[in-house]
Scaffold this motif. Sequence first.
Motif, PDB file in Angstrom:
ATOM      1  N   GLU A 288     -59.204   4.805  24.251  1.00  0.00           N
ATOM      2  CA  GLU A 288     -59.776   5.986  24.904  1.00  0.00           C
ATOM      3  C   GLU A 288     -58.933   6.328  26.114  1.00  0.00           C
ATOM      4  OE1 GLU A 288     -63.855   6.229  25.845  1.00  0.00           O
ATOM      5  OE2 GLU A 288     -64.567   5.571  23.872  1.00  0.00           O
ATOM      6  N   ARG A 289     -58.814   7.631  26.369  1.00  0.00           N
ATOM      7  CA  ARG A 289     -58.023   8.100  27.493  1.00  0.00           C
ATOM      8  C   ARG A 289     -58.739   9.232  28.212  1.00  0.00           C
ATOM      9  NH1 ARG A 289     -55.919   4.110  26.075  1.00  0.00           N
ATOM     10  NH2 ARG A 289     -53.691   3.636  25.785  1.00  0.00           N
ATOM     11  N   GLU A 296     -49.380  14.360  25.513  1.00  0.00           N
ATOM     12  CA  GLU A 296     -49.217  14.431  24.063  1.00  0.00           C
ATOM     13  C   GLU A 296     -48.371  13.274  23.531  1.00  0.00           C
ATOM     14  OE1 GLU A 296     -48.066  18.184  22.511  1.00  0.00           O
ATOM     15  OE2 GLU A 296     -49.584  19.310  23.609  1.00  0.00           O
ATOM     16  N   LYS A 297     -47.399  12.804  24.310  1.00  0.00           N
ATOM     17  CA  LYS A 297     -46.554  11.697  23.867  1.00  0.00           C
ATOM     18  C   LYS A 297     -47.368  10.430  23.684  1.00  0.00           C
ATOM     19  CE  LYS A 297     -42.500   8.925  25.131  1.00  0.00           C
ATOM     20  NZ  LYS A 297     -41.428   8.700  26.143  1.00  0.00           N
ATOM     21  N   GLU A 298     -48.187  10.092  24.699  1.00  0.00           N
ATOM     22  CA  GLU A 298     -48.992   8.874  24.608  1.00  0.00           C
ATOM     23  C   GLU A 298     -50.007   8.979  23.482  1.00  0.00           C
ATOM     24  OE1 GLU A 298     -51.628   5.889  27.427  1.00  0.00           O
ATOM     25  OE2 GLU A 298     -51.634   8.030  27.882  1.00  0.00           O
ATOM     26  N   MET A 303     -51.876   7.890  17.819  1.00  0.00           N
ATOM     27  CA  MET A 303     -52.190   8.477  16.524  1.00  0.00           C
ATOM     28  C   MET A 303     -51.341   7.870  15.411  1.00  0.00           C
ATOM     29  SD  MET A 303     -52.591  12.429  17.795  1.00  0.00           S
ATOM     30  CE  MET A 303     -52.484  13.165  16.169  1.00  0.00           C
ATOM     31  N   ALA A 304     -50.184   7.341  15.776  1.00  0.00           N
ATOM     32  CA  ALA A 304     -49.309   6.687  14.799  1.00  0.00           C
ATOM     33  C   ALA A 304     -49.584   5.188  14.706  1.00  0.00           C
ATOM     34  CB  ALA A 304     -47.854   6.932  15.177  1.00  0.00           C
ATOM     35  N   LYS A 308     -48.112  -0.290  21.843  1.00  0.00           N
ATOM     36  CA  LYS A 308     -47.077  -0.680  22.797  1.00  0.00           C
ATOM     37  C   LYS A 308     -46.415   0.576  23.357  1.00  0.00           C
ATOM     38  CE  LYS A 308     -42.959  -3.570  23.341  1.00  0.00           C
ATOM     39  NZ  LYS A 308     -41.988  -4.440  22.668  1.00  0.00           N
ATOM     40  N   GLY A 309     -46.400   0.696  24.674  1.00  0.00           N
ATOM     41  CA  GLY A 309     -45.815   1.870  25.302  1.00  0.00           C
ATOM     42  C   GLY A 309     -46.838   2.982  25.518  1.00  0.00           C
ATOM     43  N   ALA A 310     -48.041   2.809  24.940  1.00  0.00           N
ATOM     44  CA  ALA A 310     -49.132   3.796  25.170  1.00  0.00           C
ATOM     45  C   ALA A 310     -50.137   3.135  26.084  1.00  0.00           C
ATOM     46  CB  ALA A 310     -49.787   4.194  23.848  1.00  0.00           C
ATOM     47  N   SER A 311     -49.800   3.056  27.377  1.00  0.00           N
ATOM     48  CA  SER A 311     -50.606   2.304  28.339  1.00  0.00           C
ATOM     49  C   SER A 311     -51.893   3.039  28.640  1.00  0.00           C
ATOM     50  CB  SER A 311     -49.805   2.095  29.616  1.00  0.00           C
ATOM     51  OG  SER A 311     -49.393   3.316  30.170  1.00  0.00           O
TER      52      SER A 311
END
Length: 311
Positions: A288-289, A296-298, A303-304, A308-311
């Motif tokens: 959740e964010r 959109e990048k995170e 979504m993929a 990792k990298g989606a903090s």
Amino acid sequence: KLREIMDITDTVSVMRRGEMTATVKTYDTSPPELAELMVGRKVLLRVQKAPAKVGNTILEIESLNVTDDKGVHRVKDVSLSVRAGEILGIAGVAGNGQSELLEVLGGYQSGTGIVRINGQEIDITGEASDGQSRRALGIAHVPEDRQREGLIMEYSAWENTAFGYHHDAKYQKSALFMDMAAIRADTTEKMARFDVRPPDPKLSAKSFSGGNQQKIVLAREIERNPDLLLIGQPTRGVDIGAIEFIHQQIVALRDQGKAILLVSVELEEILALADRIAVMFDGKVMGERQPAHTDEKELGLLMAGVTKGAS
């Protein structure tokens, strides 16, 4: 979508109401200007809304699992909640369990787990659940596919307005007969409030554009003053003017203190409308964010299925 058009074109031609109304050089125009040419008036490309004023929890989902009729596990241990006065956006690529989640909550798909509305546990086994039972609990539903699930295309607008709510006392002439004139009058009023064009209750649903079909469904569901609105792909196949109107209606309902569960594949729409965002991948909630603290990048990484990298 306007930005995509501008990225790949040298000139843009605009059609409105069956006529070519303008042709402009792409480098000489902008998304707001194109939107105005398309609609015939200025259009807000950003959703204007005040901070959410949240209340009690309306929807609680605990460990929801859904297996379809082919034996595929579509929703996997999903737990979510939505409070009064907020929009929870569900982001994800189509086919990752969002549709099945809405179907269970809407009463026409079975699952296992616990779902509560206003603290009351509801049936999700299919034995005592259907659209009618959900409506009785204060749940309204704008389905993802308006033409297959939201409307009967061959039937008139006034008939579609009554579907699901035909037992309403104001639609009854007697214990045996419905008051058709009352339904048509109510439809006329709804069409005026939701700017449905043409405003003719006798026209079949298939005679309206996609945007006006969506407005008919929205008018039917929103005007029932639900505690919880389920809404899937609210602006799919809808013109830019109708998108603006639909977004305004969703935010207005939220500002009335209603809980809204919104599913959309459009990240821009999710970021604009949602007060919280849950991302689904392969039937699971990846995280959740808060819209103000993501981009959109995170969300695209989540979504993929990439955490990792989606903090």
